[in-house]
Motif scaffolding. Structure first.
Motif, PDB file in Angstrom:
ATOM      1  N   GLY A 235       1.405   0.211  16.660  1.00  0.00           N
ATOM      2  CA  GLY A 235       0.984   1.092  15.569  1.00  0.00           C
ATOM      3  C   GLY A 235      -0.221   0.536  14.835  1.00  0.00           C
ATOM      4  O   GLY A 235      -0.612  -0.632  15.012  1.00  0.00           O
ATOM      5  N   ARG A 236      -0.835   1.382  13.997  1.00  0.00           N
ATOM      6  CA  ARG A 236      -2.016   0.934  13.259  1.00  0.00           C
ATOM      7  C   ARG A 236      -1.710  -0.296  12.402  1.00  0.00           C
ATOM      8  O   ARG A 236      -0.675  -0.364  11.756  1.00  0.00           O
ATOM      9  N   LEU A 237      -2.605  -1.252  12.438  1.00  0.00           N
ATOM     10  CA  LEU A 237      -2.521  -2.534  11.745  1.00  0.00           C
ATOM     11  C   LEU A 237      -1.536  -3.515  12.371  1.00  0.00           C
ATOM     12  O   LEU A 237      -1.474  -4.666  11.980  1.00  0.00           O
TER      13      LEU A 237
ATOM     14  N   PRO B 159      -2.155   3.062   7.013  1.00  0.00           N
ATOM     15  CA  PRO B 159      -0.874   3.720   6.726  1.00  0.00           C
ATOM     16  C   PRO B 159      -0.177   3.118   5.508  1.00  0.00           C
ATOM     17  O   PRO B 159      -0.532   2.030   5.053  1.00  0.00           O
ATOM     18  N   ASP B 160       0.818   3.853   4.962  1.00  0.00           N
ATOM     19  CA  ASP B 160       1.679   3.277   3.933  1.00  0.00           C
ATOM     20  C   ASP B 160       2.367   2.059   4.531  1.00  0.00           C
ATOM     21  O   ASP B 160       3.050   2.168   5.554  1.00  0.00           O
ATOM     22  N   CYS B 161       2.193   0.915   3.923  1.00  0.00           N
ATOM     23  CA  CYS B 161       2.755  -0.281   4.542  1.00  0.00           C
ATOM     24  C   CYS B 161       3.042  -1.368   3.513  1.00  0.00           C
ATOM     25  O   CYS B 161       2.542  -1.336   2.386  1.00  0.00           O
TER      26      CYS B 161
ATOM     27  N   ASN C 148       0.848  -1.184   0.000  1.00  0.00           N
ATOM     28  CA  ASN C 148       0.000   0.000   0.000  1.00  0.00           C
ATOM     29  C   ASN C 148       0.891   1.243   0.000  1.00  0.00           C
ATOM     30  O   ASN C 148       1.311   1.726   1.045  1.00  0.00           O
ATOM     31  N   PRO C 149       1.219   1.787  -1.202  1.00  0.00           N
ATOM     32  CA  PRO C 149       2.130   2.932  -1.280  1.00  0.00           C
ATOM     33  C   PRO C 149       1.454   4.264  -1.000  1.00  0.00           C
ATOM     34  O   PRO C 149       2.131   5.273  -0.832  1.00  0.00           O
TER      35      PRO C 149
ATOM     36  N   ALA D 119       5.926   1.980   6.023  1.00  0.00           N
ATOM     37  CA  ALA D 119       6.857   2.710   5.165  1.00  0.00           C
ATOM     38  C   ALA D 119       6.979   4.168   5.579  1.00  0.00           C
ATOM     39  O   ALA D 119       8.004   4.808   5.329  1.00  0.00           O
ATOM     40  N   LYS D 120       5.947   4.707   6.227  1.00  0.00           N
ATOM     41  CA  LYS D 120       5.985   6.082   6.729  1.00  0.00           C
ATOM     42  C   LYS D 120       5.482   6.080   8.165  1.00  0.00           C
ATOM     43  O   LYS D 120       4.279   6.224   8.418  1.00  0.00           O
ATOM     44  N   PRO D 121       6.383   5.888   9.139  1.00  0.00           N
ATOM     45  CA  PRO D 121       5.960   5.907  10.539  1.00  0.00           C
ATOM     46  C   PRO D 121       5.232   7.210  10.877  1.00  0.00           C
ATOM     47  O   PRO D 121       5.592   8.282  10.390  1.00  0.00           O
TER      48      PRO D 121
END
Length: 205
Positions: free
Chosen positions: A199-201, A132-134, A124-125, A179-181
């Motif tokens: 963190g989320r997820l 979140p980006d992950c 997920n960019p 990818a973006k804390p």
């Protein structure tokens, strides 16, 4: 992953005023390096070398049993197994037949004989307010993540790199890399267990 920091020195020469001659004034250069197994690393130079064991040390401490030069190849053998995923630094020097010397620091990650088969299961960019980006990774076999590299980009051209700590995974388990804390207090790196982060997820999968 490996890194070398190099300091070079050359043998002393003198000018006697005689006719010009050809002399080797260049120190050995490292061409490649490989961790062979839990007790051996191989370093390849551009010419035959020899290395004194008394000037060689590893941090964190990893006792050296033997240094075996074979032409331009040199094998460093340890008397204990490397710890999976630990960042080691080898300090040593080598010389060639003309006494030109090379001193260097060699960084390597502890040998991991149990790397799991990992699949990028979801990417997920472009995150949202709820996601979140992950990058979601799926372990298709059991093993240890220690030393495994995740690159954002390609092997030759990447913008970010993550080297995983020595965390045990069971088959079917997921790892979610943010990818973006977002800077949340509970959003921490999971260094010993895959459920340390809040963190989320992080706990939903």
């Amino acid at each position: 992953m490996t890194t070398a920091i190099i300091l070079a020195g050359c043998a002393e020469t003198s000018d006697s005023g005689g006719p010009p001659f050809s002399a080797d004034l260049l120190p050995p250069m490292i061409l490649s390096s490989t961790t062979l197994d839990e007790r051996r690393i191989l370093i390849v130079f551009d010419e035959p070398v020899h290395a004194p064991i008394l000037e060689t040390a590893v941090e964190p401490v990893l006792p050296i049993a033997e240094i075996t030069p074979d032409g331009s190849e040199l094998i460093v053998t340890f008397s204990e197994d490397q710890s999976i995923g630990v960042d080691y630094i080898l300090r040593m020097s080598v010389s060639d037949a003309s006494d030109n010397s090379l001193s260097f620091l060699y960084s390597f990650s502890g040998w991991n004989p149990r790397v799991p088969d990992v699949l990028i299961n979801e990417l997920n960019p472009r995150g949202s307010s709820s996601t979140p980006d992950c990058i979601e990774l799926l372990a298709k076999s059991p093993g240890n993540l220690g030393g495994l590299r995740l690159l954002i980009g390609t092997g030759e051209n990447y913008s970010a790199e993550l080297i995983f700590p020595a965390v045990e995974l069971a088959e079917g388990e997921f790892i979610v890399v943010h990818a973006k804390p977002e800077g949340l207090p509970e959003e921490v790196d999971e260094l010993e267990s895959p459920d340390e982060s809040g963190g989320r997820l992080a706990l939903d999968i």
